[in-house]
Design a protein around this motif. Structure first.
Motif, PDB file in Angstrom:
ATOM      1  N   PRO A  49     -36.492   9.502  31.538  1.00  0.00           N
ATOM      2  CA  PRO A  49     -35.359   8.593  31.340  1.00  0.00           C
ATOM      3  C   PRO A  49     -34.292   9.239  30.460  1.00  0.00           C
ATOM      4  O   PRO A  49     -34.605  10.012  29.551  1.00  0.00           O
ATOM      5  CB  PRO A  49     -35.968   7.386  30.615  1.00  0.00           C
ATOM      6  CG  PRO A  49     -37.433   7.521  30.760  1.00  0.00           C
ATOM      7  CD  PRO A  49     -37.719   8.976  30.961  1.00  0.00           C
ATOM      8  N   ASN A  50     -33.065   8.927  30.744  1.00  0.00           N
ATOM      9  CA  ASN A  50     -31.959   9.441  29.950  1.00  0.00           C
ATOM     10  C   ASN A  50     -31.563   8.358  28.946  1.00  0.00           C
ATOM     11  O   ASN A  50     -30.535   7.714  29.090  1.00  0.00           O
ATOM     12  CB  ASN A  50     -30.785   9.810  30.866  1.00  0.00           C
ATOM     13  CG  ASN A  50     -29.677  10.499  30.117  1.00  0.00           C
ATOM     14  OD1 ASN A  50     -29.864  10.996  29.010  1.00  0.00           O
ATOM     15  ND2 ASN A  50     -28.506  10.524  30.718  1.00  0.00           N
ATOM     16  N   TRP A  51     -32.410   8.163  27.934  1.00  0.00           N
ATOM     17  CA  TRP A  51     -32.123   7.124  26.941  1.00  0.00           C
ATOM     18  C   TRP A  51     -32.293   7.670  25.540  1.00  0.00           C
ATOM     19  O   TRP A  51     -33.297   8.320  25.211  1.00  0.00           O
ATOM     20  CB  TRP A  51     -33.048   5.921  27.103  1.00  0.00           C
ATOM     21  CG  TRP A  51     -32.706   4.848  26.110  1.00  0.00           C
ATOM     22  CD1 TRP A  51     -31.808   3.839  26.277  1.00  0.00           C
ATOM     23  CD2 TRP A  51     -33.222   4.713  24.778  1.00  0.00           C
ATOM     24  NE1 TRP A  51     -31.730   3.085  25.127  1.00  0.00           N
ATOM     25  CE2 TRP A  51     -32.583   3.607  24.180  1.00  0.00           C
ATOM     26  CE3 TRP A  51     -34.133   5.424  24.024  1.00  0.00           C
ATOM     27  CZ2 TRP A  51     -32.846   3.186  22.890  1.00  0.00           C
ATOM     28  CZ3 TRP A  51     -34.396   5.023  22.724  1.00  0.00           C
ATOM     29  CH2 TRP A  51     -33.760   3.899  22.170  1.00  0.00           C
ATOM     30  N   SER A  52     -31.288   7.405  24.699  1.00  0.00           N
ATOM     31  CA  SER A  52     -31.378   7.709  23.276  1.00  0.00           C
ATOM     32  C   SER A  52     -30.421   6.785  22.529  1.00  0.00           C
ATOM     33  O   SER A  52     -29.490   6.228  23.123  1.00  0.00           O
ATOM     34  CB  SER A  52     -31.049   9.176  22.988  1.00  0.00           C
ATOM     35  OG  SER A  52     -29.716   9.449  23.348  1.00  0.00           O
ATOM     36  N   ASP A  53     -30.671   6.614  21.230  1.00  0.00           N
ATOM     37  CA  ASP A  53     -29.828   5.749  20.410  1.00  0.00           C
ATOM     38  C   ASP A  53     -29.964   6.172  18.955  1.00  0.00           C
ATOM     39  O   ASP A  53     -30.958   6.799  18.572  1.00  0.00           O
ATOM     40  CB  ASP A  53     -30.249   4.282  20.574  1.00  0.00           C
ATOM     41  CG  ASP A  53     -29.267   3.326  19.914  1.00  0.00           C
ATOM     42  OD1 ASP A  53     -28.118   3.245  20.388  1.00  0.00           O
ATOM     43  OD2 ASP A  53     -29.655   2.687  18.925  1.00  0.00           O
TER      44      ASP A  53
END
Length: 188
Positions: A49-53
């Protein structure tokens, strides 16, 4: 001349003896390999997944999601009787000036309309506190009682809370953030 022939004969006998030992080991290796090739395999699917925060200096990133549809033969021989396993690799880095809390020990995964709690026994590095300047890679393990395929989970949501407050009872909207990350776990 006679001594040379005797010496040569001794070396030939010694060589034949060692070669016989070598053949025995090679046969054992081949047999083991054949047994491993016939083992039952689970169906696996990998997703990145292309998820970051980032929230108040706490960087979170989902690195890899592995979905496993276990084969019935493997289920029968295991202490885990669930058909599916979802393994989520998450990196958290604290760049703030204080200890941050990631309550990954209370993470939930929702697939369709069903909700699953993280396995605290089989997950790694799920302790809430992350000291300043520290980076942690966490493995979250979720066990799914019934799963049709490792490649066909259309809707999945990972939820957890991060906070500046260590006492879970004191966590509120101003000192925390609740993550609800949509994961695409389908080979479509």
């Amino acid at each position: 001349m006679r001594k040379s022939v005797i010496l040569l004969l001794c070396f030939a006998i010694l060589g034949a003896g060692l070669a016989g030992c070598g053949n025995s080991n090679a046969t054992d290796t081949t047999d083991t390999t054949k047994k491993a090739d016939t083992a039952v395999q689970d169906e696996k699917a990998y997703f990145t997944p292309n998820w970051s925060d980032e929230w108040k200096g706490l960087k979170s990133q989902v690195l890899l999601v592995t979905v496993v549809k276990r084969d019935n033969a493997n289920i029968k021989t295991s202490d885990i009787k669930d058909e599916g396993i979802v393994r989520i690799k998450l990196r958290t880095q604290n760049t703030s000036e204080q200890t941050m809390q990631t309550f990954l020990n209370e993470a939930k995964l929702t697939i369709g309309k069903s909700e699953y709690k993280v396995s605290k026994e089989r997950s790694t590095n799920i302790e809430p506190a992350i000291d300043k300047g520290r980076s942690v890679e966490t493995i979250l393990m979720f066990y799914i009682p019934t799963l049709k395929s490792a490649k066909k989970i259309d809707t999945a949501k990972l939820e957890w809370t991060v906070s500046t407050e260590a006492d879970k009872a004191k966590v509120n909207d101003t000192n925390s953030k609740k993550y609800q990350v949509d994961l695409k776990l389908s080979a479509k």
